[in-house]
Design a protein around this motif. Structure first.
Motif, PDB file in Angstrom:
ATOM      1  N   SER A 118     -10.747 -69.008 -45.233  1.00 27.48           N
ATOM      2  CA  SER A 118     -10.469 -68.411 -43.921  1.00 27.48           C
ATOM      3  C   SER A 118     -11.172 -67.075 -43.772  1.00 27.48           C
ATOM      4  CB  SER A 118      -8.955 -68.233 -43.744  1.00 27.48           C
ATOM      5  OG  SER A 118      -8.300 -69.476 -43.733  1.00 27.48           O
ATOM      6  N   CYS A 152      -4.623 -62.404 -30.825  1.00 30.25           N
ATOM      7  CA  CYS A 152      -5.128 -63.471 -31.710  1.00 30.25           C
ATOM      8  C   CYS A 152      -4.101 -64.578 -31.918  1.00 30.25           C
ATOM      9  CB  CYS A 152      -5.526 -62.872 -33.062  1.00 30.25           C
ATOM     10  SG  CYS A 152      -4.137 -62.190 -33.998  1.00 30.25           S
ATOM     11  N   ASP A 153      -3.051 -64.596 -31.081  1.00 36.47           N
ATOM     12  CA  ASP A 153      -1.971 -65.547 -31.339  1.00 36.47           C
ATOM     13  C   ASP A 153      -2.378 -67.003 -31.146  1.00 36.47           C
ATOM     14  OD1 ASP A 153      -2.355 -65.133 -28.693  1.00 36.47           O
ATOM     15  OD2 ASP A 153      -0.248 -64.893 -28.157  1.00 36.47           O
ATOM     16  N   ILE A 178      -5.177 -68.266 -32.348  1.00 33.49           N
ATOM     17  CA  ILE A 178      -6.022 -68.665 -33.483  1.00 33.49           C
ATOM     18  C   ILE A 178      -5.122 -69.205 -34.593  1.00 33.49           C
ATOM     19  CG2 ILE A 178      -7.602 -67.853 -35.262  1.00 33.49           C
ATOM     20  CD1 ILE A 178      -8.726 -65.887 -33.294  1.00 33.49           C
ATOM     21  N   SER A 223      -3.845 -70.274 -38.200  1.00 34.80           N
ATOM     22  CA  SER A 223      -4.009 -69.813 -39.587  1.00 34.80           C
ATOM     23  C   SER A 223      -3.583 -70.930 -40.525  1.00 34.80           C
ATOM     24  CB  SER A 223      -3.160 -68.567 -39.840  1.00 34.80           C
ATOM     25  OG  SER A 223      -3.270 -68.182 -41.200  1.00 34.80           O
ATOM     26  N   GLN A 231      -8.650 -74.327 -37.784  1.00 34.83           N
ATOM     27  CA  GLN A 231      -8.862 -72.895 -37.622  1.00 34.83           C
ATOM     28  C   GLN A 231     -10.204 -72.621 -36.930  1.00 34.83           C
ATOM     29  OE1 GLN A 231     -10.133 -70.649 -40.996  1.00 34.83           O
ATOM     30  NE2 GLN A 231      -8.935 -68.832 -40.439  1.00 34.83           N
ATOM     31  N   VAL A 263     -10.884 -70.749 -33.293  1.00 36.85           N
ATOM     32  CA  VAL A 263     -11.731 -69.555 -33.176  1.00 36.85           C
ATOM     33  C   VAL A 263     -12.827 -69.791 -32.146  1.00 36.85           C
ATOM     34  CG1 VAL A 263     -13.392 -68.101 -34.397  1.00 36.85           C
ATOM     35  CG2 VAL A 263     -11.249 -68.722 -35.506  1.00 36.85           C
ATOM     36  N   LYS A 276     -11.457 -69.487 -28.736  1.00 39.37           N
ATOM     37  CA  LYS A 276     -11.190 -68.099 -28.365  1.00 39.37           C
ATOM     38  C   LYS A 276     -12.479 -67.396 -27.966  1.00 39.37           C
ATOM     39  CE  LYS A 276      -8.379 -64.600 -28.002  1.00 39.37           C
ATOM     40  NZ  LYS A 276      -7.247 -64.593 -27.051  1.00 39.37           N
ATOM     41  N   SER A 327      -6.945 -61.305 -36.525  1.00 32.58           N
ATOM     42  CA  SER A 327      -6.701 -62.592 -37.191  1.00 32.58           C
ATOM     43  C   SER A 327      -6.785 -62.446 -38.707  1.00 32.58           C
ATOM     44  CB  SER A 327      -7.722 -63.624 -36.707  1.00 32.58           C
ATOM     45  OG  SER A 327      -7.616 -63.819 -35.318  1.00 32.58           O
ATOM     46  N   GLN A 358      -3.576 -61.054 -39.822  1.00 38.43           N
ATOM     47  CA  GLN A 358      -2.519 -62.062 -39.731  1.00 38.43           C
ATOM     48  C   GLN A 358      -2.592 -63.059 -40.879  1.00 38.43           C
ATOM     49  OE1 GLN A 358      -2.723 -65.300 -36.731  1.00 38.43           O
ATOM     50  NE2 GLN A 358      -0.817 -64.444 -35.925  1.00 38.43           N
ATOM     51  N   THR A 359      -3.802 -63.484 -41.225  1.00 38.33           N
ATOM     52  CA  THR A 359      -3.969 -64.435 -42.325  1.00 38.33           C
ATOM     53  C   THR A 359      -3.548 -63.813 -43.651  1.00 38.33           C
ATOM     54  OG1 THR A 359      -5.787 -65.505 -41.147  1.00 38.33           O
ATOM     55  CG2 THR A 359      -5.630 -65.889 -43.519  1.00 38.33           C
TER      56      THR A 359
END
Length: 881
Positions: A59, A266-267, A269, A271, A299, A303, A306, A333, A336-337
């Motif tokens: 990722s 980024c919600d 995208i 993960s 994923q 992306v 987006k 993102s 978040q990951t």
């Protein structure tokens, strides 16, 4: 709900919301669920973390590709890493604010005035309107506010040989307008540079090495710790980059066309780093794992979606552009990951914790562990080795005078300890005064036990308790063992008549022997000598001595009475103690004269005992009469003095009566009996008055120095001969230190200094019908009690001339096993069985006190099991001997 439970609940909530997308990309034959809901083995937890680590690496690599990293550049970065270079990503943000021009313009401000008038001749109202225009000249200054940024990668410190990942070309700019000539922003400013090493990301294998000595659990091993360290660093880097763009976009508000804030989130995208398993698979089989490729493809698809939405909705000019917004969204993102990976690791660890609690039925703490280890030691050690540290204060088979013990809590149940008893201990001595010493002998008890420290829960205090029965009394003397067969008292107290005493024992751990030796390796010889000498004193402090002296046997000896003659003479004993303790009456005034003829009638032994007791009772009565007479004299003098100082008036004499608890007037001297014709004469030739040359009420320490220092040659020779035995006791801390160094590979076992605390608590009853009264003894009261106790000892031993026999001398020796984490964390996080660790530490301490081999302590059925986890305990028995 604790913070850890809240964090796990958030992970579960996020995974459950992501399962919809996961099911969409998987085959219909798959049934993905959160790991805790799927049957699996302990090994599957390791495999799950290996999968999550691979997903994390893939990722983050994809995010770098979106930011501008090309395949050829990625290969170059991997080559740098293969050459053992440190690869760093650097982000730098630069801002400029340049003056463009100055302009003046006119601004018109139209103002309308409306007037309404009414006259008496015409009822119709008339309205007139007048417009006035105000022209204002406004001077404005225009500025060009431009920003550019650059993201590069370089090896070691060679920043010139860089790989450019992302560069803002041309710079982003906006035209700003102000009403003053001051620049709205600094002419030149820089944010950063923000740097992070990505060497971990360039590794090809992150699989957990389960054979590594530091591999404990799926979440506690070198590989996962390294991964968590990396994600924390790169997440922090991504946060700084994202905050820079958020600040920049905030500055464009009101200047650039408003942008929907949801576009910059980024919600949407996906993960792939999720702790999920396939419920349709079998535990321990490949079918249990969800396809990583499918998750990564989802994923990449999210992306790309987006990026397309940003390109469609955002302009190419200004601050909030497609390129700058993409950097913000991707760094968000990335954070978040990373957070999901850390949350997944915590979730797997939480699964272990919850499964352990579910198996036991509750979350255990240090107190629960103490309770279990008491049970465990009784189960594995031979019968009689483990006992409650509680002893009756008694001589022979007589009824106890009271009870003493050591507990972990005030008024708690006694701890268990391993004890050694020596019936005829070698005599030891201690100072009563600077000029007198007292020698004690009797039964010696050595008690040893193990304390446990779990993380922040430390066993820093224990309690020595003593309780006397009604009409019973004994002396407690606490201190340290000294050299040359000596005892160094630090505090003492008399316990009598249902007194309950609580003495705090302060526990202080010192570094284990291996740690101490490692610390002094690089010191100078003089520094080593100093540290070693001080440690020797600390080790000596791990021995705490508590001497228990029964009063009645010693009172019988000093009064020349037969053994056990005071057992049933309760009233006489109480009177004797009051005279000795309260009034410091010398025992010579109360004792039976051995040279007086004893009339014999009937049983000779009973006749002797009866006659001796009668003689002592008579002496007690005579001294009490003298005390009462002295009080009356003082009352008369006080009345006369009062009558001289003020007008006489009738006063009942009872107002001047002193109770037995009141002190004698300080300016009044006690009457001298020699040659005195007051009412102090007695008919009996063996009376107190005929035998005393001096004051009848005097301190017990008023004996001549020659008598205070008098010791028999036999006593002196015995002290010299027993010095080697006393030295053996003092050697125990050093022997235990050596065993710790050889047999404790983890250096978890620490010597423990035992100190007598300052805050004593005593519960006492003034009378039989009085309610108990509890008081805390401060330093001044403890000093008073200590002096009172030593005055009594001085009287009972005639300033050391008479040794004290049949004492119980208790020596306390302890050590502490220190765990880094709490009890539950030690089990599920460190993958340690604390039972075996403490069991091993106990078998290091116990043979030191009992002077025996390890195997001789264990029951036969447990020898093989203990050898399995601690073979060094058995291999080193001969070596240590």
């Amino acid at each position: 709900m604790t913070l850890d439970e809240l964090a796990l609940a958030r992970v579960e909530q996020h995974v459950n919301s992501a399962l919809t997308a996961v099911r969409r990309v998987l085959d219909t034959t798959k049934n993905p669920k959160i790991a805790a809901s799927v049957d699996h083995t302990y090994d599957d937890k390791f495999t799950l973390l290996n999968h999550l680590t691979k997903l994390l690496q893939s990722s983050l690599h994809h995010f770098l590709e979106v930011l501008g990293l090309k395949a050829s550049e990625w290969a170059k970065l991997k080559q740098w890493h293969a050459d053992h270079k440190t690869v760093t990503i650097r982000f730098e943000f630069r801002r400029k604010c340049d003056f463009l021009r100055k302009a003046t313009r006119e601004v018109a401000d139209d103002v309308k005035h409306v007037t309404t008038t009414t006259t008496s001749q015409t009822p119709v109202e008339s309205t007139s309107t007048r417009t006035e225009t105000t022209i204002t000249k406004v001077t404005e200054w225009f500025w060009k506010y431009s920003v550019d940024y650059e993201m590069i990668a370089y090896a070691d410190t060679n920043i010139d040989e860089k790989v450019v990942l992302n560069k803002c070309t041309p710079p982003l700019s906006l035209e700003l307008k102000t009403l003053t000539d001051s620049s709205p922003y600094p002419s030149n400013a820089t944010s950063g540079p923000f740097e992070v090493s990505i060497n971990w990301l360039l590794l090809s294998d992150h699989k957990i090495n389960r054979s590594h000595e530091l591999c404990r659990t799926p979440s506690n091993n070198p590989e996962v710790k390294e991964a968590i360290g990396f994600v924390e660093n790169i997440s922090c880097w991504g946060s700084k980059v994202a905050q820079t763009f958020e600040m920049l976009f905030g500055q464009s508000n009101g200047i650039q066309k408003p942008i929907d804030s949801a576009m910059l989130q980024c919600d949407t995208i996906f993960s792939p780093v999720l702790p999920i398993l396939d419920n349709s698979g079998s535990p321990g089989q490949e079918s249990l794992w969800v396809s990583s490729n499918r998750l990564l493809e989802e994923q990449q698809r999210s992306v790309s979606e987006k990026i397309a939405s940003l390109s469609k909705a955002l302009p190419t000019e200004g601050f909030v552009t497609q390129g700058s917004s993409l950097v913000l969204v991707i760094t968000q993102s990335l954070q978040q990951t990373c957070q999901q990976f850390v949350g997944s690791v915590d979730y797997i660890e939480g699964m272990l914790r919850n499964q352990l609690i579910k198996a036991i039925g509750k979350e255990l703490d240090a107190d629960d562990f103490n309770e279990y280890m008491e049970y465990h030691h009784r189960k594995i050690l031979k019968e009689g080795l483990v006992k409650n540290l509680s002893h009756a204060v008694r001589t022979g088979d007589k009824n106890p005078e009271g009870i003493i013990g050591v507990s972990r809590e005030a008024n708690g149940r006694p701890i268990t300890a391993i004890s050694q008893q020596t019936v005829n201990m070698d005599p030891i001595s201690f100072e009563l005064t600077a000029a007198s010493r007292v020698t004690i002998s009797g039964t010696r008890h050595i008690h040893t036990w193990l304390n446990y420290n779990f993380g922040s829960h430390t066993a820093s205090q224990m309690f020595f308790t003593a309780r006397a029965r009604q009409f019973s009394s004994f002396i407690i003397i606490a201190g340290k063992l000294g050299p040359n067969n000596s005892f160094l008292p630090t505090a003492s107290i008399i316990v009598r008549n249902k007194d309950e005493l609580i003495i705090p024992l302060e526990l202080e751990t010192i570094p284990p022997p291996k740690e101490f030796k490692k610390s002094i390796e690089s010191l100078s010889p003089e520094q080593k000598k100093f540290a070693s000498a001080y440690r020797a004193m600390q080790l000596a402090g791990t021995l705490c001595g508590i001497c228990v002296v029964e009063v009645k046997p010693q009172l019988e000896k000093v009064l020349n009475l037969p053994k056990d003659s005071l057992t049933k003479e309760i009233e006489l004993t109480e009177k004797l103690l009051e005279l000795i303790i309260k009034y410091n009456i010398s025992t010579d005034l109360l004792s039976f004269d051995s040279d007086v003829d004893i009339p014999v009638s009937g049983n000779m032994e009973d006749s002797c005992t009866s006659h001796k007791l009668s003689s002592v009772k008579r002496h007690v009565e005579e001294v009490n009469q003298m005390i009462e007479q002295a009080k009356k004299e003082e009352i008369r003098e006080a009345e006369m003095k009062e009558s001289r100082n003020r007008k006489p008036k009738a006063r009942p004499s009872s107002e001047w009566m002193y109770s037995l608890d009141e002190e004698v007037m300080p300016d009044r001297e006690m009457p001298d009996i020699n040659g005195c014709n007051r009412d102090f004469s007695f008919d009996d030739s063996s009376s107190c008055a005929s035998r005393v040359s001096g004051a009848c009420i005097q301190p017990a320490r008023s004996l001549p120095k020659q008598q205070q220092q008098q010791h028999s040659p036999d006593q002196q020779n015995h002290r010299t001969d027993c010095s080697q035995s006393a030295q053996n006791i003092l050697d125990l801390p050093m022997i235990l230190e050596k065993r710790m160094e050889i047999l404790d590979p983890t250096s978890s076992l620490r010597p423990t200094i035992i100190k007598i605390g300052d805050s004593w608590e005593r519960s006492s009853q003034k009378g039989l019908l009085s309610p108990p009264k509890t008081e805390c003894l401060d330093a001044k009261q403890l000093t008073s009690e200590h002096n009172k106790c030593f005055d009594l000892l001085d009287a009972l031993t005639k300033s050391g001339a008479i040794p004290v026999e049949d004492v119980n001398f208790h020596i306390l020796l302890s050590a502490t096993h220190c765990f880094t984490n709490s009890l539950m964390e030690t089990v599920y996080q460190d993958n340690q069985n604390p039972i075996e660790r403490v069991e091993s530490s106990t078998l290091i301490i116990a043979p030191t006190v009992l002077n025996c081999s390890t195997a001789s302590l264990l029951l036969d059925e447990h020898v093989v099991r203990v050898k399995g986890h601690s073979p060094m305990l058995f291999e080193s028995d001969l070596k240590l001997k």
